[in-house]
Design a protein around this motif. Structure first.
Motif, PDB file in Angstrom:
ATOM      1  N   LEU A  76     -62.418  18.480  36.215  1.00 25.96           N
ATOM      2  CA  LEU A  76     -63.498  19.166  36.419  1.00 25.96           C
ATOM      3  C   LEU A  76     -63.365  20.505  37.053  1.00 25.96           C
ATOM      4  CD1 LEU A  76     -66.615  18.507  36.125  1.00 25.96           C
ATOM      5  CD2 LEU A  76     -66.637  17.921  38.453  1.00 25.96           C
ATOM      6  N   ILE A  77     -62.499  20.760  38.160  1.00 23.05           N
ATOM      7  CA  ILE A  77     -62.326  21.981  38.688  1.00 23.05           C
ATOM      8  C   ILE A  77     -61.840  23.067  37.560  1.00 23.05           C
ATOM      9  CG2 ILE A  77     -61.075  23.331  40.201  1.00 23.05           C
ATOM     10  CD1 ILE A  77     -61.438  20.970  41.961  1.00 23.05           C
ATOM     11  N   ILE A  78     -60.739  22.606  36.703  1.00 26.95           N
ATOM     12  CA  ILE A  78     -60.207  23.380  35.677  1.00 26.95           C
ATOM     13  C   ILE A  78     -61.189  23.668  34.556  1.00 26.95           C
ATOM     14  CG2 ILE A  78     -58.331  23.476  33.756  1.00 26.95           C
ATOM     15  CD1 ILE A  78     -56.639  21.780  35.762  1.00 26.95           C
ATOM     16  N   SER A  79     -62.151  22.637  34.151  1.00 25.04           N
ATOM     17  CA  SER A  79     -62.991  22.896  33.220  1.00 25.04           C
ATOM     18  C   SER A  79     -64.037  24.072  33.595  1.00 25.04           C
ATOM     19  CB  SER A  79     -63.728  21.658  33.046  1.00 25.04           C
ATOM     20  OG  SER A  79     -62.889  20.546  32.443  1.00 25.04           O
ATOM     21  N   PHE A  80     -64.579  24.007  34.816  1.00 28.50           N
ATOM     22  CA  PHE A  80     -65.322  25.100  35.364  1.00 28.50           C
ATOM     23  C   PHE A  80     -64.867  26.460  35.629  1.00 28.50           C
ATOM     24  CE2 PHE A  80     -68.226  21.359  36.881  1.00 28.50           C
ATOM     25  CZ  PHE A  80     -69.469  21.804  36.116  1.00 28.50           C
TER      26      PHE A  80
END
Length: 179
Positions: free
Chosen positions: A143-147
């Protein structure tokens, strides 16, 4: 030194390895890097991109078998020309100029990849799981990498803000004999 047809054939199954065996190091390293980078990116981030793997594999296989019949001097020239042609096809100019001209397209691509990762890797897992707390912590790095990818895409689209130039209203008088 004449290269073995048997070893060229065996090494042709690994993209880039036969090229390196034949002395075409630059082309071999680039092809091998492209193949395995596509596996890594496709496996972790964008699985639809994996359809290019057979194309790269078949190109490497048949090109290596054809290079077996070329002389050593000609292979060296072809190896140098491959890198030069790759520079002119892919880059055309330096990276900074390439990124500034195509920042909108790259930004849209990064936003698409980020949303794809969120939908496929994070939201898809929540639909079939009942232990939400564990799933949240388990999917948090994705999720962090996606954002981060999405925000990088937005940054590329918006571009750098130009500083506002202010002219000085007041100019100090230093006398008639100033330097």
């Amino acid at each position: 030194m004449k290269k073995s047809s048997f070893w060229t054939f065996i090494l042709a199954f690994m993209p880039g390895a036969a090229h390196m065996y034949l002395g075409m190091m630059k082309k071999g390293v680039l092809l091998m890097t492209a193949f395995f980078l596509l596996i890594a990116v496709g496996g972790m981030i964008l699985p639809p991109g994996l359809f290019l793997l057979p194309v790269i594999w078949f190109y490497c296989f048949f090109d290596a078998l054809n290079m077996r019949h070329v002389s050593d001097e000609e292979r060296k020239v072809l190896d140098e020309n491959f890198v030069v042609k790759l520079d002119t096809i892919v880059i055309k100019t330096d990276w900074k100029q390439f990124l500034t001209k195509r920042h909108l397209v790259l930004g849209i691509i990064f936003i698409f990849i980020g949303f794809y990762m969120i939908i496929e890797r994070v939201l898809g897992a929540f639909l079939f799981q009942y232990d939400w707390v564990w799933e949240i912590f388990h999917r948090l790095p994705t999720l962090i990498i996606s954002f981060a990818i999405i925000f990088f895409g937005i940054y590329l689209i918006r571009g750098k803000k130009q500083p506002v130039k202010t002219e000085e209203d007041f100019v100090e008088f230093k006398g008639e004999e100033h330097e």
